[in-house]
Write a protein that holds these residues in place. Structure first.
Motif, PDB file in Angstrom:
ATOM      1  N   ASP A  45       2.514  -5.103  -4.151  1.00 29.93           N
ATOM      2  CA  ASP A  45       1.604  -3.954  -4.089  1.00 29.93           C
ATOM      3  C   ASP A  45       1.763  -3.238  -2.746  1.00 29.93           C
ATOM      4  N   GLU A  46       0.699  -3.154  -1.972  1.00 28.27           N
ATOM      5  CA  GLU A  46       0.741  -2.476  -0.673  1.00 28.27           C
ATOM      6  C   GLU A  46       1.113  -3.418   0.472  1.00 28.27           C
ATOM      7  N   ASP A  47       1.312  -4.715   0.181  1.00 29.36           N
ATOM      8  CA  ASP A  47       1.608  -5.699   1.221  1.00 29.36           C
ATOM      9  C   ASP A  47       3.104  -5.981   1.333  1.00 29.36           C
ATOM     10  N   HIS A  69       2.186  -6.602   6.606  1.00 28.54           N
ATOM     11  CA  HIS A  69       2.031  -5.165   6.838  1.00 28.54           C
ATOM     12  C   HIS A  69       1.350  -4.561   5.608  1.00 28.54           C
ATOM     13  N   ARG A  70       0.413  -3.653   5.864  1.00 28.02           N
ATOM     14  CA  ARG A  70      -0.291  -3.009   4.755  1.00 28.02           C
ATOM     15  C   ARG A  70      -0.551  -1.546   5.123  1.00 28.02           C
ATOM     16  N   LYS A  71      -0.238  -0.669   4.194  1.00 32.12           N
ATOM     17  CA  LYS A  71      -0.575   0.743   4.360  1.00 32.12           C
ATOM     18  C   LYS A  71      -2.007   0.910   3.884  1.00 32.12           C
ATOM     19  N   LEU A  72      -2.926   1.190   4.815  1.00 26.74           N
ATOM     20  CA  LEU A  72      -4.343   1.294   4.473  1.00 26.74           C
ATOM     21  C   LEU A  72      -4.653   2.595   3.740  1.00 26.74           C
TER      22      LEU A  72
END
Length: 145
Positions: A45-47, A69-72
């Motif tokens: 997913d976003e991770d 890392h994650r796009k918030l």
């Protein structure tokens, strides 16, 4: 806990800087003397989980760590060190569009092990230098593309 906050005004557009910032495997090209390798271990997913080998010349040591890392959202990236000597450290990088290009804000909460506490000023200086150098080189890449 050691806090590191700083801002950089970059001339590149926010969207291009964000695109380059999530290309983790490419970080080694920005600072090959300090960032020895970045390997993407998992994407979900976003991770994104990476393993990095970093050379800290000030403490004369190569460190291996894993990071989540994650796009918030469209303006903020979150990184947490999940293994290695700085485990638990968190960094939020914010990209704000303005008339000069993009204002990048870095807000880091660094968890330093006891044996690095005495060297905390050097570690903070090194960490800031690495982040600043990567951002400036991303700016150059964004402008030239």
């Amino acid at each position: 806990m050691t806090n590191l906050k700083f801002e950089l005004q970059l001339s590149a557009q926010k969207e291009k800087l964000m695109e380059l910032s999530v290309d983790y495997a490419n970080y080694v090209n920005y600072l090959p003397n300090q960032i020895k390798s970045v390997t993407i271990i998992e994407k979900k997913d976003e991770d994104v989980i990476t393993e990095e080998k970093l050379l800290f010349a000030t403490i004369k040591k190569t460190l291996i760590q894993k990071s989540l890392h994650r796009k918030l959202d469209s303006s903020r990236l979150y990184t947490e060190i999940i293994s290695g000597p700085f485990k638990g450290s968190q960094v939020i990088t914010t990209y704000e569009k303005n008339t000069e290009g993009t204002l990048v804000k870095v807000d880091a909460d660094l968890k330093l092990p006891l044996h690095y506490k005495l060297l905390s000023i050097l570690v903070i200086r090194s960490y800031k230098m690495v982040l600043t150098s990567v951002l400036y080189k991303m700016n150059t890449a964004a402008i030239s593309s």
